[in-house]
Write a protein that holds these residues in place. Structure first.
Motif, PDB file in Angstrom:
ATOM      1  N   PHE A  76       0.848  -1.190   0.000  1.00 20.20           N
ATOM      2  CA  PHE A  76       0.000   0.000   0.000  1.00 20.20           C
ATOM      3  C   PHE A  76       0.891   1.250   0.000  1.00 20.20           C
ATOM      4  O   PHE A  76       1.782   1.375   0.846  1.00 20.20           O
ATOM      5  N   ILE A  77       0.623   2.193  -0.906  1.00 21.85           N
ATOM      6  CA  ILE A  77       1.310   3.481  -0.870  1.00 21.85           C
ATOM      7  C   ILE A  77       0.820   4.249   0.359  1.00 21.85           C
ATOM      8  O   ILE A  77      -0.393   4.418   0.551  1.00 21.85           O
ATOM      9  N   PRO A  78       1.725   4.714   1.220  1.00 23.92           N
ATOM     10  CA  PRO A  78       1.286   5.396   2.447  1.00 23.92           C
ATOM     11  C   PRO A  78       0.864   6.843   2.189  1.00 23.92           C
ATOM     12  O   PRO A  78       1.337   7.487   1.250  1.00 23.92           O
ATOM     13  N   HIS A  79      -0.030   7.329   3.012  1.00 21.75           N
ATOM     14  CA  HIS A  79      -0.457   8.728   2.987  1.00 21.75           C
ATOM     15  C   HIS A  79      -0.440   9.239   4.418  1.00 21.75           C
ATOM     16  O   HIS A  79      -0.889   8.552   5.333  1.00 21.75           O
ATOM     17  N   SER A  80       0.059  10.436   4.600  1.00 22.40           N
ATOM     18  CA  SER A  80       0.100  10.980   5.954  1.00 22.40           C
ATOM     19  C   SER A  80      -1.316  11.313   6.418  1.00 22.40           C
ATOM     20  O   SER A  80      -2.132  11.829   5.655  1.00 22.40           O
ATOM     21  N   ILE A  81      -1.619  10.974   7.661  1.00 25.32           N
ATOM     22  CA  ILE A  81      -2.921  11.337   8.237  1.00 25.32           C
ATOM     23  C   ILE A  81      -2.674  11.993   9.591  1.00 25.32           C
ATOM     24  O   ILE A  81      -1.674  11.714  10.258  1.00 25.32           O
ATOM     25  N   PRO A  82      -3.582  12.874  10.011  1.00 22.77           N
ATOM     26  CA  PRO A  82      -3.399  13.523  11.312  1.00 22.77           C
ATOM     27  C   PRO A  82      -3.620  12.530  12.440  1.00 22.77           C
ATOM     28  O   PRO A  82      -4.258  11.486  12.271  1.00 22.77           O
ATOM     29  N   GLU A  83      -3.088  12.856  13.591  1.00 30.20           N
ATOM     30  CA  GLU A  83      -3.327  12.036  14.782  1.00 30.20           C
ATOM     31  C   GLU A  83      -4.835  11.959  15.029  1.00 30.20           C
ATOM     32  O   GLU A  83      -5.571  12.917  14.802  1.00 30.20           O
ATOM     33  N   VAL A  84      -5.285  10.805  15.479  1.00 32.28           N
ATOM     34  CA  VAL A  84      -6.718  10.622  15.734  1.00 32.28           C
ATOM     35  C   VAL A  84      -7.144  11.487  16.920  1.00 32.28           C
ATOM     36  O   VAL A  84      -6.565  11.394  18.009  1.00 32.28           O
ATOM     37  N   ALA A  85      -8.146  12.312  16.708  1.00 33.37           N
ATOM     38  CA  ALA A  85      -8.636  13.200  17.771  1.00 33.37           C
ATOM     39  C   ALA A  85      -9.279  12.382  18.890  1.00 33.37           C
ATOM     40  O   ALA A  85      -9.915  11.358  18.632  1.00 33.37           O
ATOM     41  N   ALA A  86      -9.127  12.842  20.113  1.00 30.18           N
ATOM     42  CA  ALA A  86      -9.623  12.105  21.274  1.00 30.18           C
ATOM     43  C   ALA A  86     -11.132  11.873  21.214  1.00 30.18           C
ATOM     44  O   ALA A  86     -11.626  10.795  21.544  1.00 30.18           O
ATOM     45  N   ASP A  87     -11.890  12.904  20.791  1.00 32.30           N
ATOM     46  CA  ASP A  87     -13.352  12.741  20.745  1.00 32.30           C
ATOM     47  C   ASP A  87     -13.764  11.749  19.671  1.00 32.30           C
ATOM     48  O   ASP A  87     -14.734  10.995  19.843  1.00 32.30           O
ATOM     49  N   ARG A  88     -13.018  11.729  18.561  1.00 33.94           N
ATOM     50  CA  ARG A  88     -13.325  10.766  17.492  1.00 33.94           C
ATOM     51  C   ARG A  88     -13.046   9.339  17.966  1.00 33.94           C
ATOM     52  O   ARG A  88     -13.824   8.414  17.709  1.00 33.94           O
ATOM     53  N   ASP A 292     -21.884   0.964   9.251  1.00 35.56           N
ATOM     54  CA  ASP A 292     -22.091   1.887   8.132  1.00 35.56           C
ATOM     55  C   ASP A 292     -23.090   2.980   8.482  1.00 35.56           C
ATOM     56  O   ASP A 292     -23.076   4.059   7.870  1.00 35.56           O
ATOM     57  N   GLY A 293     -23.926   2.739   9.470  1.00 35.50           N
ATOM     58  CA  GLY A 293     -24.878   3.749   9.917  1.00 35.50           C
ATOM     59  C   GLY A 293     -24.285   4.726  10.913  1.00 35.50           C
ATOM     60  O   GLY A 293     -24.995   5.627  11.397  1.00 35.50           O
ATOM     61  N   LYS A 294     -22.999   4.552  11.243  1.00 36.92           N
ATOM     62  CA  LYS A 294     -22.335   5.427  12.213  1.00 36.92           C
ATOM     63  C   LYS A 294     -21.022   5.957  11.620  1.00 36.92           C
ATOM     64  O   LYS A 294     -19.935   5.705  12.151  1.00 36.92           O
ATOM     65  N   PRO A 295     -21.098   6.704  10.520  1.00 36.56           N
ATOM     66  CA  PRO A 295     -19.865   7.160   9.855  1.00 36.56           C
ATOM     67  C   PRO A 295     -18.959   8.004  10.752  1.00 36.56           C
ATOM     68  O   PRO A 295     -17.734   7.985  10.594  1.00 36.56           O
ATOM     69  N   ASP A 296     -19.533   8.726  11.705  1.00 37.63           N
ATOM     70  CA  ASP A 296     -18.722   9.555  12.602  1.00 37.63           C
ATOM     71  C   ASP A 296     -17.925   8.731  13.611  1.00 37.63           C
ATOM     72  O   ASP A 296     -17.057   9.269  14.308  1.00 37.63           O
ATOM     73  N   ALA A 297     -18.244   7.433  13.699  1.00 36.81           N
ATOM     74  CA  ALA A 297     -17.527   6.552  14.624  1.00 36.81           C
ATOM     75  C   ALA A 297     -16.490   5.695  13.889  1.00 36.81           C
ATOM     76  O   ALA A 297     -15.888   4.812  14.496  1.00 36.81           O
ATOM     77  N   ILE A 298     -16.298   5.967  12.604  1.00 33.52           N
ATOM     78  CA  ILE A 298     -15.302   5.236  11.815  1.00 33.52           C
ATOM     79  C   ILE A 298     -14.082   6.123  11.635  1.00 33.52           C
ATOM     80  O   ILE A 298     -14.191   7.254  11.132  1.00 33.52           O
ATOM     81  N   LEU A 299     -12.933   5.653  12.050  1.00 36.24           N
ATOM     82  CA  LEU A 299     -11.703   6.433  11.980  1.00 36.24           C
ATOM     83  C   LEU A 299     -11.165   6.449  10.561  1.00 36.24           C
ATOM     84  O   LEU A 299     -11.551   5.644   9.712  1.00 36.24           O
ATOM     85  N   ALA A 300     -10.238   7.359  10.306  1.00 37.15           N
ATOM     86  CA  ALA A 300      -9.595   7.433   8.994  1.00 37.15           C
ATOM     87  C   ALA A 300      -8.698   6.220   8.782  1.00 37.15           C
ATOM     88  O   ALA A 300      -8.210   5.611   9.740  1.00 37.15           O
TER      89      ALA A 300
END
Length: 350
Positions: A76-88, A292-300
């Motif tokens: 997999f080609i890597p992509h930088s992502i931000p640190e996971v926010a505590a509330d997420r 799938d019904g909880k998109p805000d609970a799925i991390l990047a």
């Protein structure tokens, strides 16, 4: 732009059949399956994305103990992502708490890094020197391309649109997998957060034939000899098949995954971000349906992939398909449960 002579790539590899048995990371692409596919005249491919450098080298050594035929390694080609926010993260923990309770798992601990060190993996590939190195999720950096070329390794990128295919061709790859929307497993979309273009394999092939000059590899929904013939007649030089090989005796497919695959010829699949944070196509199950019904609970991606790993492992250990990523394409029909060599023989009997 590469010359038309590049179309000889797969003849140069000495393949008996215009087939790549797809790299399926996470278990299915076992040493035995990769070696069997290559020995039978196709190109076997290791799904190495979740393996560290030492594991990649050990895998390649074991394949070479079984066959002297060419094989491929995929990353997999890597992509930088931000640190996971505590509330997420709190939302993700809350949304999956009952699954961990059912599976008798402790509360999750998530910390970076979320994936293997790509540069270390790539250095292992250079040491191994497989015939081909394939990749998904973007472009290989130019210095990596130079190193691979210097080592004599052919490069295969993955595209889900004509624009991605053009970018790959311009970067200097030797061939391109055109991954249709029908394909099982992770979608090769460059941008992890983008909407899926949802282009079928035949349409994508039609867009690229005559425009992209490097060899084109058709992937997605290919299950039968007639599917193969149609793709080749439409302009692909090679086909890539994964789902068709998941139930083969050599595949490392887990028992609950294998049972779910073979219990019906009408596998209901769709794409989801639930397991990894990236779109991937798999058989519908409870985890997919509810998350799938909880998109805000799925991390990047790839944080979600690491976050759900304990759930998937426990589901496998308990023989439950409910919480597994049951990657599968849209192809219909009974899956072959004999050897990979027998399946390849049947696919190219004519």
């Amino acid at each position: 732009m590469p010359a038309a002579a590049d179309h000889n790539l797969f003849r140069q590899l000495g393949l008996k059949h215009p087939l790549i048995v797809a790299p399926m990371a996470g278990g299915p692409s076992s040493v035995d399956l990769v070696a069997a596919a290559s020995a039978a005249g196709a190109l076997g491919a290791m799904g190495g994305a979740y393996s560290n450098a030492a594991a990649i080298e050990a895998f390649a050594d074991q394949v070479r103990q079984r066959t002297d035929r060419p094989f491929s390694i995929n990353l997999f080609i890597p992509h930088s992502i931000p640190e996971v926010a505590a509330d997420r993260l709190q939302r993700a923990v809350a949304a999956t708490a009952r699954y961990r309770e059912e599976l008798e798992l402790p509360s999750p601990q998530l910390a970076a890094p979320y994936e293997e060190d790509f540069d270390a993996q790539f250095e292992a590939v250079l040491r191994v020197k497989p015939a081909c190195f394939s990749f998904v999720f973007g472009l290989l950096p130019i210095d990596h391309i130079r190193e691979a070329k210097k080592a004599g390794i052919s490069l295969i990128g993955t595209a889900t649109t004509l624009e991605e295919a053009r970018a790959l061709e311009d970067s200097g790859v030797d061939a391109i997998v055109l991954q249709g929307f029908e394909a099982g497993g992770h979608r090769g979309i460059f941008d992890a957060g983008a909407a899926d273009p949802e282009i079928g394999m035949r349409d994508l092939l039609a867009q690229c034939v005559g425009t992209i000059r490097v060899p084109l590899i058709a992937a997605g929904g290919i299950m039968t000899p007639s599917d193969i013939r149609a793709a080749l007649q439409a302009g692909a030089q090679v086909v890539q098949m994964g789902t068709a090989f998941l139930a083969c005796t050599e595949a490392g497919t887990s028992a609950p995954y294998r049972k779910k695959l073979v219990e019906t010829s009408e596998r209901r699949t769709r794409t989801t971000r639930a397991f990894s944070g990236r779109f991937a196509r798999g058989i519908e199950n409870r985890f997919m349906d509810e998350m799938d019904g909880k998109p805000d609970a799925i991390l990047a991606f790839p944080a979600q992939n690491k976050f759900t790993r304990d759930i998937r492992a426990a589901s496998t250990a308990k023989g439950l398909p409910d919480f597994l990523s049951l990657w599968s394409g849209t192809g219909r029909g009974e899956l072959w449960q004999g050897s990979a060599a027998e399946l390849i023989g049947r696919l190219f009997a004519e």
